[in-house]
Design a protein around this motif. Structure first.
Motif, PDB file in Angstrom:
ATOM      1  N   TYR A   1      -7.367  -1.504  -3.170  1.00 32.75           N
ATOM      2  CA  TYR A   1      -7.965  -1.314  -1.975  1.00 32.75           C
ATOM      3  C   TYR A   1      -9.359  -1.150  -1.387  1.00 32.75           C
ATOM      4  O   TYR A   1      -9.331  -0.196  -2.369  1.00 32.75           O
ATOM      5  CB  TYR A   1      -6.856  -0.902  -0.995  1.00 32.75           C
ATOM      6  CG  TYR A   1      -7.280  -1.338   0.495  1.00 32.75           C
ATOM      7  CD1 TYR A   1      -7.453  -0.836   1.621  1.00 32.75           C
ATOM      8  CD2 TYR A   1      -6.040  -2.494   0.576  1.00 32.75           C
ATOM      9  CE1 TYR A   1      -7.701  -1.372   3.026  1.00 32.75           C
ATOM     10  CE2 TYR A   1      -6.319  -2.865   1.999  1.00 32.75           C
ATOM     11  CZ  TYR A   1      -7.283  -2.161   3.204  1.00 32.75           C
ATOM     12  OH  TYR A   1      -6.986  -3.051   4.288  1.00 32.75           O
TER      13      TYR A   1
ATOM     14  N   TYR B   1       6.197   0.542  -0.631  1.00 30.74           N
ATOM     15  CA  TYR B   1       6.043   2.018  -1.046  1.00 30.74           C
ATOM     16  C   TYR B   1       5.477   1.892  -2.294  1.00 30.74           C
ATOM     17  O   TYR B   1       5.658   3.092  -3.511  1.00 30.74           O
ATOM     18  CB  TYR B   1       7.671   1.836  -1.771  1.00 30.74           C
ATOM     19  CG  TYR B   1       9.301   1.896  -1.215  1.00 30.74           C
ATOM     20  CD1 TYR B   1       9.515   1.217  -1.147  1.00 30.74           C
ATOM     21  CD2 TYR B   1       9.218   2.916   0.959  1.00 30.74           C
ATOM     22  CE1 TYR B   1      11.107   0.776   0.205  1.00 30.74           C
ATOM     23  CE2 TYR B   1      10.540   2.406   1.570  1.00 30.74           C
ATOM     24  CZ  TYR B   1      11.305   1.568   1.411  1.00 30.74           C
ATOM     25  OH  TYR B   1      11.925   1.524   2.281  1.00 30.74           O
ATOM     26  N   HIS B   2       4.149   1.533  -2.128  1.00 33.35           N
ATOM     27  CA  HIS B   2       3.329   2.101  -3.299  1.00 33.35           C
ATOM     28  C   HIS B   2       3.050   3.857  -3.554  1.00 33.35           C
ATOM     29  O   HIS B   2       2.894   4.339  -2.771  1.00 33.35           O
ATOM     30  CB  HIS B   2       2.099   1.377  -3.149  1.00 33.35           C
ATOM     31  CG  HIS B   2       2.702   0.233  -3.326  1.00 33.35           C
ATOM     32  ND1 HIS B   2       3.486  -0.702  -4.471  1.00 33.35           N
ATOM     33  CD2 HIS B   2       2.117  -1.223  -2.682  1.00 33.35           C
ATOM     34  CE1 HIS B   2       2.906  -2.299  -4.616  1.00 33.35           C
ATOM     35  NE2 HIS B   2       2.080  -2.150  -3.072  1.00 33.35           N
TER      36      HIS B   2
ATOM     37  N   ASN C   1      -0.799  -5.637  12.485  1.00 28.67           N
ATOM     38  CA  ASN C   1       0.070  -4.105  12.458  1.00 28.67           C
ATOM     39  C   ASN C   1      -0.561  -3.727  13.403  1.00 28.67           C
ATOM     40  O   ASN C   1      -1.518  -2.717  13.562  1.00 28.67           O
ATOM     41  CB  ASN C   1      -0.096  -3.067  11.020  1.00 28.67           C
ATOM     42  CG  ASN C   1       0.183  -3.462   9.904  1.00 28.67           C
ATOM     43  OD1 ASN C   1       0.973  -4.516  10.210  1.00 28.67           O
ATOM     44  ND2 ASN C   1      -0.264  -3.145   9.081  1.00 28.67           N
TER      45      ASN C   1
ATOM     46  N   GLU D   1      -3.641   9.855   9.372  1.00 28.56           N
ATOM     47  CA  GLU D   1      -2.837  10.014   7.673  1.00 28.56           C
ATOM     48  C   GLU D   1      -3.548  11.498   6.803  1.00 28.56           C
ATOM     49  O   GLU D   1      -4.606  11.911   6.821  1.00 28.56           O
ATOM     50  CB  GLU D   1      -3.684   8.538   6.995  1.00 28.56           C
ATOM     51  CG  GLU D   1      -3.361   7.211   7.479  1.00 28.56           C
ATOM     52  CD  GLU D   1      -2.273   6.537   7.161  1.00 28.56           C
ATOM     53  OE1 GLU D   1      -1.334   6.730   8.047  1.00 28.56           O
ATOM     54  OE2 GLU D   1      -1.778   7.182   6.110  1.00 28.56           O
TER      55      GLU D   1
ATOM     56  N   PHE E   1      -1.406  -6.558  -1.152  1.00 26.29           N
ATOM     57  CA  PHE E   1      -0.507  -5.534  -0.876  1.00 26.29           C
ATOM     58  C   PHE E   1       0.363  -5.473  -1.768  1.00 26.29           C
ATOM     59  O   PHE E   1       1.434  -3.985  -2.345  1.00 26.29           O
ATOM     60  CB  PHE E   1       0.647  -5.663   0.544  1.00 26.29           C
ATOM     61  CG  PHE E   1      -0.557  -4.653   1.394  1.00 26.29           C
ATOM     62  CD1 PHE E   1      -0.953  -6.046   2.388  1.00 26.29           C
ATOM     63  CD2 PHE E   1      -0.383  -4.020   2.312  1.00 26.29           C
ATOM     64  CE1 PHE E   1      -1.907  -6.143   3.764  1.00 26.29           C
ATOM     65  CE2 PHE E   1      -1.190  -3.482   3.244  1.00 26.29           C
ATOM     66  CZ  PHE E   1      -2.023  -4.487   4.050  1.00 26.29           C
TER      67      PHE E   1
ATOM     68  N   ARG F   1      -4.191   1.717  -7.068  1.00 22.40           N
ATOM     69  CA  ARG F   1      -3.080   1.463  -7.735  1.00 22.40           C
ATOM     70  C   ARG F   1      -2.185   2.045  -8.675  1.00 22.40           C
ATOM     71  O   ARG F   1      -2.029   1.840  -9.780  1.00 22.40           O
ATOM     72  CB  ARG F   1      -1.633  -0.169  -7.140  1.00 22.40           C
ATOM     73  CG  ARG F   1      -1.887   0.160  -5.966  1.00 22.40           C
ATOM     74  CD  ARG F   1      -1.745   0.265  -4.455  1.00 22.40           C
ATOM     75  NE  ARG F   1      -2.505  -0.288  -3.535  1.00 22.40           N
ATOM     76  CZ  ARG F   1      -2.766  -1.131  -2.758  1.00 22.40           C
ATOM     77  NH1 ARG F   1      -2.109  -1.846  -2.831  1.00 22.40           N
ATOM     78  NH2 ARG F   1      -3.254  -1.282  -1.899  1.00 22.40           N
TER      79      ARG F   1
ATOM     80  N   SER G   1      -0.304   5.859  -4.695  1.00 15.52           N
ATOM     81  CA  SER G   1      -1.756   5.235  -4.259  1.00 15.52           C
ATOM     82  C   SER G   1      -2.363   6.350  -4.498  1.00 15.52           C
ATOM     83  O   SER G   1      -1.963   7.529  -4.341  1.00 15.52           O
ATOM     84  CB  SER G   1      -1.828   4.437  -3.549  1.00 15.52           C
ATOM     85  OG  SER G   1      -1.467   3.028  -3.314  1.00 15.52           O
TER      86      SER G   1
ATOM     87  N   ASP H   1       7.009   2.687   3.743  1.00 19.28           N
ATOM     88  CA  ASP H   1       6.543   2.372   4.027  1.00 19.28           C
ATOM     89  C   ASP H   1       7.158   0.887   2.990  1.00 19.28           C
ATOM     90  O   ASP H   1       5.681   0.831   1.861  1.00 19.28           O
ATOM     91  CB  ASP H   1       6.159   1.080   5.770  1.00 19.28           C
ATOM     92  CG  ASP H   1       6.440   1.956   6.652  1.00 19.28           C
ATOM     93  OD1 ASP H   1       5.004   1.933   7.143  1.00 19.28           O
ATOM     94  OD2 ASP H   1       7.319   2.219   6.568  1.00 19.28           O
TER      95      ASP H   1
ATOM     96  N   GLU I   1      -8.612   2.533  -2.702  1.00 19.46           N
ATOM     97  CA  GLU I   1      -8.084   2.681  -3.185  1.00 19.46           C
ATOM     98  C   GLU I   1      -7.133   2.126  -4.571  1.00 19.46           C
ATOM     99  O   GLU I   1      -7.029   1.170  -5.287  1.00 19.46           O
ATOM    100  CB  GLU I   1      -6.608   2.487  -1.875  1.00 19.46           C
ATOM    101  CG  GLU I   1      -4.660   2.790  -2.383  1.00 19.46           C
ATOM    102  CD  GLU I   1      -4.241   2.525  -1.392  1.00 19.46           C
ATOM    103  OE1 GLU I   1      -4.607   2.261  -0.464  1.00 19.46           O
ATOM    104  OE2 GLU I   1      -3.018   2.240  -1.951  1.00 19.46           O
TER     105      GLU I   1
ATOM    106  N   GLN J   1       1.817   8.591  -1.061  1.00 25.03           N
ATOM    107  CA  GLN J   1       3.161   7.579  -1.305  1.00 25.03           C
ATOM    108  C   GLN J   1       3.530   7.176   0.043  1.00 25.03           C
ATOM    109  O   GLN J   1       3.669   7.257   0.997  1.00 25.03           O
ATOM    110  CB  GLN J   1       4.823   8.783  -1.638  1.00 25.03           C
ATOM    111  CG  GLN J   1       6.203   7.743  -1.560  1.00 25.03           C
ATOM    112  CD  GLN J   1       5.403   7.046  -2.508  1.00 25.03           C
ATOM    113  OE1 GLN J   1       5.336   7.432  -3.987  1.00 25.03           O
ATOM    114  NE2 GLN J   1       5.821   5.487  -2.358  1.00 25.03           N
ATOM    115  N   TRP J   2       3.378   5.466  -0.491  1.00 23.88           N
ATOM    116  CA  TRP J   2       3.610   4.769   0.684  1.00 23.88           C
ATOM    117  C   TRP J   2       5.101   4.794   1.757  1.00 23.88           C
ATOM    118  O   TRP J   2       6.406   5.258   0.877  1.00 23.88           O
ATOM    119  CB  TRP J   2       3.966   3.107   0.222  1.00 23.88           C
ATOM    120  CG  TRP J   2       2.341   3.040   0.539  1.00 23.88           C
ATOM    121  CD1 TRP J   2       1.127   3.581  -0.201  1.00 23.88           C
ATOM    122  CD2 TRP J   2       1.405   1.603   0.730  1.00 23.88           C
ATOM    123  NE1 TRP J   2       0.087   3.029  -0.117  1.00 23.88           N
ATOM    124  CE2 TRP J   2       0.455   1.498   0.448  1.00 23.88           C
ATOM    125  CE3 TRP J   2       2.304   0.635   0.309  1.00 23.88           C
ATOM    126  CZ2 TRP J   2      -0.535   0.576   0.028  1.00 23.88           C
ATOM    127  CZ3 TRP J   2       1.411  -0.412   0.640  1.00 23.88           C
ATOM    128  CH2 TRP J   2      -0.114  -0.530   0.430  1.00 23.88           C
TER     129      TRP J   2
END
Length: 742
Positions: free
Chosen positions: A113, A200-201, A168, A176, A129, A226, A203, A197, A224, A194-195
């Motif tokens: 990202y 659940y990545h 969204n 954040e 995503f 992963r 990052s 939602d 970003e 940690q995501w």
């Protein structure tokens, strides 16, 4: 009197001869076999340790390199975008332009990202995503949309928003953790989060704050990464059958691993970071537990650690390497390898070695018992006869044995008994004859001693010749075998390169015709041509094939040289080029001339004359060149060890080789060095067998003796030398054009 002597002899106690022969022999065999088995097992274990360490270091270095490249990319893009905004090369308020620009970066770099947030509330981001999902453009702009919703667009081939995919609701990026930590620290930092939602990545975000002239925060450039990319790379590494690689934070949380698991777990449908001790992989879990036992705090690990621990009765090799980044990342790269992955073949070899040792020990013991009995029985008969003679029974006759030495001894014993009988009968009248007999016996012993000494010298020379011949034969066979094995595939490659070059040229010509008649290809073809740099590929491919042809040609020359050197001793002489033989020998010794550490290389000076072919034993003459050149290099190494580094650099070692044909039709080869020279005290012994000035284990003293026999004895030539201590030595080899076999 005879009965008393017999009683005394019979009363003596001692160790039987058979025991004396068998026990030391068996003990020696047992010791040799036991030592061989022990060294085999120990060397196998040492090889396992060395292999595990080398594998771990190699894998750890590859992981470090990948982390350096992967992390640097994310950090670099965040910094480049920030600098572009600071230099006004990018307009941070033009969200559409930023979206297309970030989309172009996503096509080039392996990122998750890229986005930019502003204090005014704008948010523009480009990314994906899921691992294989398409790239989307995400826009949050209260000024444009009148709300705090994030609009997610599908992108066309030009990087422009095409269709609205998702919205969204009410996203506040200022809440954040990555935003708050960046504002708090006021410098570029990494954020591992940690995501909460799906999907659940885990990052890793590189954030770079941008301030105005009044030191007020205006924007944050954010890239970003992963962590699934790190885990995917770790799974691709070839460690061992059941080895594991993983990366830990200093607090024990997993960043990524080669195991088939995510670095988080769901607790009440909420993702929670996974600790190393909570891993489902037993090896990772046990490795982290052992690290925490050894180092109460993982932050204490400041340098690479090589560790070992036991798990379920098996030893595990563990390497821990700290890795850090300029923006604050501080991780531990761990490589765990079970010893069992390497021990299968070693254990099989060990079992075979033990069985072979036991068989050899049993066979040697049986042979020792049988041999000792074979030797002891004739000696026992002689012992009984000697006791009888000592007891006065002079009429006893010893039966001869089938062994030549024992047969001769029996005859001698019987003759001695006969002489004793005659002597006892005529002792008083033949005293002067006894004296004469003693004198004759001394002369015979002296003559026999001289004969044995001469035989010993002949045996030593024969042994020296056999040893050196076997050494050169083994070396020749090895070199010939290697040259033969290399020659076939090289000839195959060399022969096919011409066809490959022709095919490539035809393909490139066809491609050029396509470019000429179809100057405007499809966009996909044009993009792919730019990506692979087609123009450079067309220019470089023929040059690369020419380089490969030159390389195979050089390998073929080297193989030919090795095959020339590896001529084994034939039964007949051959006509050969001695210059070529010297060059073949120099190829084998080429490594000895190279520089070592700070000591410069040994210079090689060659002055070759145009020689006619010489009839000789090629393999033996190559052996002479090998021995003399090796001695010259040893003399230079000894000289260098007694000089300072500056003295060696000012006066480096040098070997000079010259060839000529003199008036007597002899080829003269001169090999000189600037080594230590030969002391006057040993010049007379230089060509004696087994004479050497080298330490134990560095030489047998056979080289110059064998050289002398080959040149003088087998070719009718001459071998001489001129040496000045402290200056150097020159060996002069004279070989007739036509071999004069002695």
């Amino acid at each position: 009197m005879g009965k008393q002597l017999k009683a005394k002899i019979g009363s003596r106690q001692g160790i039987p001869l058979q025991v004396i022969l068998v026990v030391p022999f068996v003990l020696q065999i047992f010791a040799a076999v036991g030592l061989t088995g022990y060294l085999s097992i120990r060397n196998g274990q040492r090889a396992i340790n060395d292999l595990a360490v080398q594998l771990q270091r190699s894998v750890s270095n590859r992981i470090n390199q990948h982390l350096d490249d992967f992390i640097f990319t994310g950090r670099q893009i965040a910094q480049l975008n920030a600098k572009a905004i600071e230099l006004k090369a990018l307009n941070p308020e033009d969200l559409d332009l930023l979206g297309r620009y970030f989309w172009q970066q996503m096509q080039v770099y392996n990122l998750g990202y890229i986005n930019l947030v502003s204090e005014s509330g704008n948010f523009i981001g480009v990314g994906r995503f899921e691992r294989n999902s398409p790239v989307t453009i995400d826009i949050l702009s209260p000024q444009r949309f009148g709300n705090n919703d994030v609009y997610i667009y599908q992108v066309n081939s030009q990087g422009e928003p095409a269709t609205l995919d998702l919205v969204n609701k009410t996203f506040d990026f200022k809440q954040e953790p990555w935003y708050q930590q960046t504002v708090e620290q006021k410098k570029p930092i990494w954020n591992l989060f940690q995501w909460i939602d799906p999907p659940y990545h885990l990052s890793l975000a590189a954030t770079y704050p941008i301030y105005d002239a009044n030191d007020r925060l205006k924007y944050i450039s954010w890239t970003e990464l992963r962590t699934w990319e790190i885990s995917s790379f770790l799974r691709q590494l070839s460690v061992s059958t059941s080895g594991r690689t993983f990366i830990l934070e200093r607090n024990g949380l997993l960043v990524g691993s080669s195991a088939d698991e995510e670095p988080y777990r769901l607790v009440n449908n909420k993702p929670q970071r996974l600790r190393g001790t909570e891993s489902r992989d037993p090896l990772i879990q046990a490795s982290v537990q052992y690290m925490q036992q050894q180092f109460q705090d993982l932050s204490q690990i400041k340098s690479q650690q090589q560790l070992e621990f036991w798990q379920n009765g098996q030893r595990q090799f563990l390497q821990v390497t700290p890795w850090s980044d300029a923006w604050g990342l501080d991780w531990l790269v761990v490589v765990a390898v079970p010893e069992a992955d390497f021990m299968g073949q070693i254990q099989d070899n060990t079992r075979i070695t033990i069985w072979l040792c036991l068989i050899a020990l049993g066979t040697a013991t049986l042979l020792g018992i049988y041999t000792s009995r074979w030797i002891a029985q004739p000696i026992a008969r002689l012992n009984v006869a000697s006791r009888a003679i000592a007891a006065g029974e002079l009429d006893l006759v010893v039966q001869p044995d089938h062994v030549r030495e024992f047969e001769e001894l029996a005859h001698s014993f019987n003759q001695m008994a006969q002489q004793l009988r005659d002597s006892f009968r005529a002792l008083e009248s033949a005293n002067h004859e006894l004296e004469q007999t003693n004198a004759d016996l001394e002369n015979r012993v002296h003559q026999r001693t001289l004969e044995l000494s001469e035989a010993l010298r002949d045996l030593q020379q024969t042994q020296a010749q056999l040893i050196q011949t076997e050494k050169m034969s083994s070396l020749g066979q090895m070199v010939a075998g290697v040259a033969h094995e290399i020659n076939n595939p090289v000839n195959f490659i060399h022969g096919n390169l011409n066809h490959a070059k022709s095919y490539v040229e035809e393909l490139l010509t066809t491609l050029s015709l396509y470019q000429k008649h179809y100057a405007h290809p499809a966009t996909e073809i044009q993009q792919y041509a730019e990506e692979i740099d087609l123009a450079f590929l067309m220019q470089d491919a023929p040059q690369m094939l020419e380089s490969m042809q030159e390389g195979t040609r050089r390998i073929r020359e080297i193989v030919t040289t090795l095959r020339n050197f590896s001529r084994l001793d034939e039964a007949e002489t051959k006509q050969v080029d001695l210059n070529q033989g010297i060059d073949s020998t120099l190829l084998i010794l080429k490594y000895r001339f190279k520089a070592k550490h700070e000591i410069p290389e040994i210079r090689l000076v060659k002055h070759y004359a145009n020689l006619p072919l010489t009839e000789c034993y090629a393999g033996q003459i190559n052996q002479v060149f090998m021995n003399i050149l090796t001695n010259a290099l040893d003399a230079i190494d000894q000289r260098n060890s007694q000089m300072t580094l500056q003295e060696v650099q000012q006066n480096p070692g040098q070997v000079t080789i010259s060839t000529e044909l003199d008036k007597t039709q002899q080829v003269i080869v001169r090999i000189s060095d600037n080594g230590m020279g030969i002391p006057e005290s040993i010049k007379g012994k230089l060509f004696d067998p087994f004479f050497t000035t080298k330490p134990v284990g560095k030489g047998t003293g056979l080289g110059l003796s064998i050289c002398y026999q080959i040149v003088v004895g087998q070719h009718g030539g001459k071998l001489d030398y001129i040496s000045t201590p402290g200056v150097g030595t020159e060996f002069i080899i004279a070989i007739p054009l036509v071999a004069v076999v002695q």
